[in-house]
Write an enzyme that holds these catalytic residues in place. Structure first.
Site, PDB file in Angstrom:
ATOM      1  N   HIS A  32      -8.444  -1.945   3.049  1.00 16.90           N
ATOM      2  CA  HIS A  32      -8.952  -2.289   4.365  1.00 16.90           C
ATOM      3  C   HIS A  32     -10.210  -3.158   4.316  1.00 16.90           C
ATOM      4  CE1 HIS A  32      -5.831  -0.020   5.925  1.00 16.90           C
ATOM      5  NE2 HIS A  32      -6.447   0.992   6.507  1.00 16.90           N
ATOM      6  N   HIS A  52      -1.100  -0.839  10.160  1.00 15.81           N
ATOM      7  CA  HIS A  52      -1.621   0.518  10.375  1.00 15.81           C
ATOM      8  C   HIS A  52      -3.143   0.501  10.498  1.00 15.81           C
ATOM      9  CE1 HIS A  52      -1.763   4.988   8.990  1.00 15.81           C
ATOM     10  NE2 HIS A  52      -1.554   4.907  10.287  1.00 15.81           N
ATOM     11  N   GLY A  95       0.823  -1.192   0.000  1.00 12.94           N
ATOM     12  CA  GLY A  95       0.000   0.000   0.000  1.00 12.94           C
ATOM     13  C   GLY A  95       0.860   1.245   0.000  1.00 12.94           C
TER      14      GLY A  95
END
Length: 222
Positions: free
Chosen positions: A157, A182, A59
């Site tokens: 996500h 994260h 990402g």
């Protein structure tokens, strides 16, 4: 550091140990989704765990976090591989919550974050340590051979994407390496649950919490 981090301590660490000339104030001003206190934690962890091998990020977006990692990994002359298809995550698409017209390519008819990444990287000498890979991370995982000192999961996500990232890449870590995730939110009302899901899964599969700063966690097996 306590669970929410100690920013003053991180800053003191940077001033005390980092031999590169990264301009963290300039870096913090780049477009991206990495707040400075979490970015500085990434830098510190990258310095420690890149002793075991290169770093890899899933990402990229505009490579802001990759530059934070490079500030640490470069201490040990280790590269940062950063993988992204650069078409944007689900929430970045036209009509979605985080749509940004500045990263929408009208000629391609879709989100394209490659120009943003290039513009950000060229502002920093540390970009020489960053190796962008334009691909779906899970399509190349099976051919990846190098052991990683640090794996940073910060891609899509959705639950299936986050699980695929963890399942396909966590085995690439050196035995003394670190897994960083994260956007950890325990409560659904605070944020998406997919990163928290793989965090919990990692804890059941031998990883231990090494350190946490706000919504970013660093796990190790050593």
């Amino acid at each position: 550091l306590n669970i929410f981090g100690c920013i003053e301590g991180l800053n003191q660490h940077l001033e005390r140990t980092f031999i590169n000339d990264m301009d963290f104030e300039q870096l913090d001003n780049l477009k991206g989704f990495m707040p400075s206190h979490e970015g500085l934690a990434l830098t510190k962890w990258a310095e420690k765990f890149s002793q075991c091998g290169p770093a890899l990020e899933i990402g990229t977006f505009g490579a802001k976090s990759a530059l934070y990692i490079a500030a640490g990994s470069s201490i040990h002359d280790e590269l940062v591989y950063t993988i992204d298809h650069h078409s944007g995550s689900e929430e970045h698409q036209l009509g979605e919550e985080y749509f940004d017209p500045e990263i929408y390519d009208k000629k391609l008819g879709r989100v394209n974050t490659v120009p943003l990444m290039q513009a950000n990287l060229q502002q920093f000498d540390e970009s020489k340590w960053v190796v962008p890979i334009l691909a779906n991370a899970n399509s190349i995982a099976s051919s990846w051979k190098a052991e990683l000192g640090l794996l940073f999961i910060d891609g899509s996500h959705t639950e299936i994407s986050a699980l695929n990232d963890y399942d396909n890449w966590s085995s690439k870590l050196h035995s003394n390496g670190a897994l960083v995730i994260h956007d950890i939110y325990e409560k659904p009302e605070d944020g998406g649950q997919a990163p928290y899901l793989i965090y919990q899964k990692a804890l059941t599969e031998g990883f231990q919490l090494y350190e946490r700063v706000d919504t970013i966690v660093c796990l190790s097996k050593a």
